[in-house]
Design a protein around this motif. Structure first.
Motif, PDB file in Angstrom:
ATOM      1  N   ARG A   1       0.834  -1.194   0.000  1.00  0.00           N
ATOM      2  CA  ARG A   1       0.000   0.000   0.000  1.00  0.00           C
ATOM      3  C   ARG A   1       0.873   1.250   0.000  1.00  0.00           C
ATOM      4  O   ARG A   1       2.017   1.224   0.450  1.00  0.00           O
ATOM      5  CB  ARG A   1      -0.910   0.017   1.230  1.00  0.00           C
ATOM      6  N   GLY A   2       0.293   2.324  -0.482  1.00  0.00           N
ATOM      7  CA  GLY A   2       0.986   3.601  -0.449  1.00  0.00           C
ATOM      8  C   GLY A   2       1.937   3.777  -1.608  1.00  0.00           C
ATOM      9  O   GLY A   2       1.933   3.018  -2.594  1.00  0.00           O
ATOM     10  N   GLN A   3       2.758   4.799  -1.503  1.00  0.00           N
ATOM     11  CA  GLN A   3       3.715   5.115  -2.545  1.00  0.00           C
ATOM     12  C   GLN A   3       4.711   3.970  -2.706  1.00  0.00           C
ATOM     13  O   GLN A   3       5.169   3.385  -1.726  1.00  0.00           O
ATOM     14  CB  GLN A   3       4.428   6.414  -2.148  1.00  0.00           C
ATOM     15  N   PRO A   4       5.075   3.577  -3.957  1.00  0.00           N
ATOM     16  CA  PRO A   4       5.926   2.393  -4.165  1.00  0.00           C
ATOM     17  C   PRO A   4       7.257   2.434  -3.417  1.00  0.00           C
ATOM     18  O   PRO A   4       7.685   1.428  -2.856  1.00  0.00           O
ATOM     19  CB  PRO A   4       6.135   2.382  -5.684  1.00  0.00           C
TER      20      PRO A   4
ATOM     21  N   ALA B   1       7.916   4.077  -0.661  1.00  0.00           N
ATOM     22  CA  ALA B   1       7.626   3.919   0.764  1.00  0.00           C
ATOM     23  C   ALA B   1       7.316   2.462   1.095  1.00  0.00           C
ATOM     24  O   ALA B   1       7.714   1.943   2.146  1.00  0.00           O
ATOM     25  CB  ALA B   1       6.471   4.819   1.169  1.00  0.00           C
TER      26      ALA B   1
ATOM     27  N   LYS C   1       8.574  -1.004  -9.474  1.00  0.00           N
ATOM     28  CA  LYS C   1       7.549   0.018  -9.219  1.00  0.00           C
ATOM     29  C   LYS C   1       8.144   1.251  -8.554  1.00  0.00           C
ATOM     30  O   LYS C   1       7.777   2.391  -8.871  1.00  0.00           O
ATOM     31  CB  LYS C   1       6.443  -0.574  -8.343  1.00  0.00           C
ATOM     32  N   ALA C   2       9.090   1.045  -7.635  1.00  0.00           N
ATOM     33  CA  ALA C   2       9.706   2.177  -6.941  1.00  0.00           C
ATOM     34  C   ALA C   2      10.514   3.035  -7.904  1.00  0.00           C
ATOM     35  O   ALA C   2      10.439   4.266  -7.874  1.00  0.00           O
ATOM     36  CB  ALA C   2      10.593   1.669  -5.807  1.00  0.00           C
TER      37      ALA C   2
ATOM     38  N   SER D   1       8.256   4.964 -10.183  1.00  0.00           N
ATOM     39  CA  SER D   1       7.622   6.090  -9.496  1.00  0.00           C
ATOM     40  C   SER D   1       8.559   7.289  -9.438  1.00  0.00           C
ATOM     41  O   SER D   1       8.123   8.446  -9.479  1.00  0.00           O
ATOM     42  CB  SER D   1       7.206   5.685  -8.075  1.00  0.00           C
TER      43      SER D   1
ATOM     44  N   ASN E   1       7.360  10.859 -10.792  1.00  0.00           N
ATOM     45  CA  ASN E   1       7.179  11.889  -9.760  1.00  0.00           C
ATOM     46  C   ASN E   1       8.430  12.717  -9.482  1.00  0.00           C
ATOM     47  O   ASN E   1       8.347  13.731  -8.781  1.00  0.00           O
ATOM     48  CB  ASN E   1       6.717  11.238  -8.453  1.00  0.00           C
TER      49      ASN E   1
ATOM     50  N   TYR F   1      10.829  12.077  -7.508  1.00  0.00           N
ATOM     51  CA  TYR F   1      10.907  12.170  -6.043  1.00  0.00           C
ATOM     52  C   TYR F   1      11.518  10.892  -5.481  1.00  0.00           C
ATOM     53  O   TYR F   1      11.147   9.780  -5.873  1.00  0.00           O
ATOM     54  CB  TYR F   1       9.519  12.387  -5.450  1.00  0.00           C
TER      55      TYR F   1
ATOM     56  N   PRO G   1      12.346   9.382  -1.561  1.00  0.00           N
ATOM     57  CA  PRO G   1      12.201   9.670  -0.122  1.00  0.00           C
ATOM     58  C   PRO G   1      13.566   9.749   0.563  1.00  0.00           C
ATOM     59  O   PRO G   1      14.561   9.206   0.068  1.00  0.00           O
ATOM     60  CB  PRO G   1      11.379   8.484   0.397  1.00  0.00           C
TER      61      PRO G   1
END
Length: 582
Positions: free
Chosen positions: A274-277, A279, A484-485, A488, A492, A494, A496
């Motif tokens: 769940r959530g951003q890949p 994360a 997926k990360a 992303s 994006n 971005y 983290p």
């Protein structure tokens, strides 16, 4: 463990008051526990005079040992503070005093204080004495003093160049006795001929240790202090900082061969992330790290304990087999133990080679003693990073750390420019239209997988502790989340903070550091960050030749920085030829 503070100094005469004052000042300023005074030029009859002994005392509670009976003039005079340590001499000759040092509750270690002769043949006698008095395996050993010879041609500045035959005997001793140069800081050369015309600087004084010393005293190093009243510099053994840094989590490659670890990974994997890949990926890695740390098998010491247990079982079974050599059950037990022992040995070898980072291990080298020495040597040299900043005795460890950080911040974080004129920016080349699509196309799963599998398995990971080998071996499980990360990030722009965090470490440029400028910082990035960097580098690889000018030679594949130097030399030579012909 913390080693005592010991110095060795070729004082060139200890009979005058100024030389005695210099030694007392060195002992007081550095809080020495022991000092070896070399070439003191004291006759053996002088030490029978109580007034002479009292006037030459450097410690409040002092005991001493000398080799004055071995030569006409005193060569070595060892002095130590009896309220801090005890010294038991085991061998005394005209060029060496060796003995066991007992310091607090620490295990004793062998100390050899050297004052080698200027004569090469007499030094050969000393080398044989050192070989014959080497300690048993596992006993820490340190040699310090004036060896009156060098290890490398670079140890001499000025005068005639050192030849290999002048270095052979000393280096042979170091090789066969399994000795290593202890990490050092301070000035480079320890002797100066005191001449303004044709000066000569040589490193004659040093400290050598064995592998057991580096294991027991990993933070120890020595500092070469400026000479005061002598043409030799004192060498001072220091214990290093007393602050133990917290060990970072480091993924061990041999875990991948364990069914327990694979089960742990599958149980940690969420059914539906769940959530951003990014994360979600780091949530998995964080939970997996916590689960691993809670397991007893995760510690490398458990492998050692398992091997010792298997060795005991093997000896017991062999003892029973000697009594009943036809017993099939005992033979089967020995076979099973041997299989388990081979597997445990492979796991331990994998972990040690991973820490040692020696690339030619893949060709079959399995000398674990050599690997341990590589690990201890690298740690010993790196742990001297703060010592140059602590050259001032009034500087605390925390202040030295703060000064070191400030130094590199000034270099790598210059003040921002408040104004910037775009017209001052140099005009570059325009990327052709056909290359634009290759740069802007979204990353594919095949590209991401290729980037992962091209990474070095034993590369040092970042703060998260997971290396390329982890992602390679678990790709069937973690591959989807990694892809997926990374995708992303493309959409994006971005990453983290957990993914782009880095661990900064200082690497010495040479084995001897004179100042903090002799270290260079490197950033240990997380593997996911490296994957994205590899993808971007692969995309830009075809475009870079269109951007980089032909006259740039440094940091370019198949170009070296000396190309331009050679080109400039050829141009000047050609120009002079033309001028001379005219």
């Amino acid at each position: 463990m913390i080693n005592p503070t010991i110095a060795a100094w070729n004082i060139r005469g200890f009979s005058t008051s100024n030389k005695v004052f210099s030694c007392k000042n060195l002992v007081k300023s550095l809080c020495l526990d022991m000092i070896g005074i070399l070439e003191n030029r004291i006759h053996h009859t002088s030490i029978a005079d109580p007034f002479f002994l009292n006037s030459h005392r450097v410690f409040d509670y002092e005991d001493s040992c000398n080799n004055f009976h071995c030569s006409n003039l005193g060569r070595i005079w060892l002095k130590w503070s009896t309220d801090r340590l005890d010294f038991k001499p085991t061998f005394i000759s005209s060029q060496m005093i060796a003995g066991m040092v007992i310091y607090g509750n620490n295990d004793p270690f062998l100390l050899s204080v050297i004052y080698a002769s200027n004569n090469q043949d007499e030094r050969k006698t000393l080398w044989n004495e050192i070989r014959n008095n080497s300690p048993a395996v596992g006993i820490p050993w340190i040699l310090m003093g004036d060896f009156n010879c060098c290890r490398y041609p670079s140890d001499k500045l000025g005068g005639n160049v050192l030849q290999q035959n002048q270095l052979y005997d000393f280096n042979s001793l170091i090789f066969y006795a399994n000795l290593y140069d202890l990490a050092s800081v301070g000035i480079t050369y320890t002797w100066y001929n005191q001449r303004s015309v044709m000066p000569i600087h040589i490193k004659l004084d040093r400290m050598l240790v064995n592998e057991a010393w580096m294991s027991v005293f990993p933070r120890s190093h020595y500092v070469i202090k400026p000479p005061s009243g002598s043409d030799h510099s004192p060498v001072v053994l220091l214990p290093g900082d007393k602050f133990d840094s917290q060990h970072r989590f480091l993924f061990k490659n041999f875990w991948l061969k364990s069914d327990i670890f694979l089960y742990l990974l599958l149980s940690t994997l969420p059914v539906k992330p769940r959530g951003q890949p990014f994360a979600a990926l780091y949530s998995l890695l964080k939970q997996l790290k916590l689960d691993i740390k809670s397991k007893s098998w995760a510690c490398s010491n458990s492998v050692v304990s398992h091997m010792e247990s298997l060795h005991r079982k093997q000896e017991a079974c062999l003892s029973l087999l000697n009594q009943d050599c036809l017993n099939e059950s005992i033979s089967l037990n020995i076979k099973n133990i041997n299989v388990q022992l081979a597997e445990a040995s492979n796991q331990w070898y994998s972990w040690v080679s991973q820490r040692a980072k020696i690339k030619w291990l893949a060709k079959g080298e399995d000398d674990l003693k050599f690997l341990y020495s590589r690990i201890h040597l690298r740690r010993n040299y790196r742990r001297t990073a703060i010592s140059p900043a602590m050259a001032n005795s009034n500087c605390s460890f925390s202040e030295a750390v703060r000064d070191t950080i400030s130094h590199f911040q000034r270099i790598y974080n210059p003040p921002r420019r408040l104004t910037f004129n775009i017209l001052h920016f140099p005009v570059g080349n325009v990327i052709p239209h056909e290359y634009i699509l290759s740069l802007t196309t979204p990353f594919t799963d095949a590209e991401i997988k290729k980037a992962v599998f091209s990474g070095a398995s034993n590369s040092t990971p970042g703060p998260d502790g997971f290396n390329f080998e982890f992602f390679k071996s678990t790709w069937i499980v973690t591959g989807v989340m990694v892809c997926k990360a990374v995708k992303s990030f493309y959409h994006n722009a971005y990453i983290p903070n957990a993914a782009k965090a880095t661990a900064i470490t200082l690497i010495p440029k040479t084995n001897h550091a004179e100042a903090i400028t002799d270290f260079r910082p490197i950033s240990l990035c997380n593997t996911t960050y490296k994957i994205i960097a590899k993808l971007l580098a692969a995309r830009m690889k075809n475009v870079m030749p269109l951007i980089i000018k032909g006259n740039q030679s440094g940091f370019i594949h198949k170009r070296i920085s000396t190309d331009n130097v050679i080109l400039a030399n050829e141009i000047l030579f050609h120009y002079r030829s033309i001028v001379n012909s005219i």
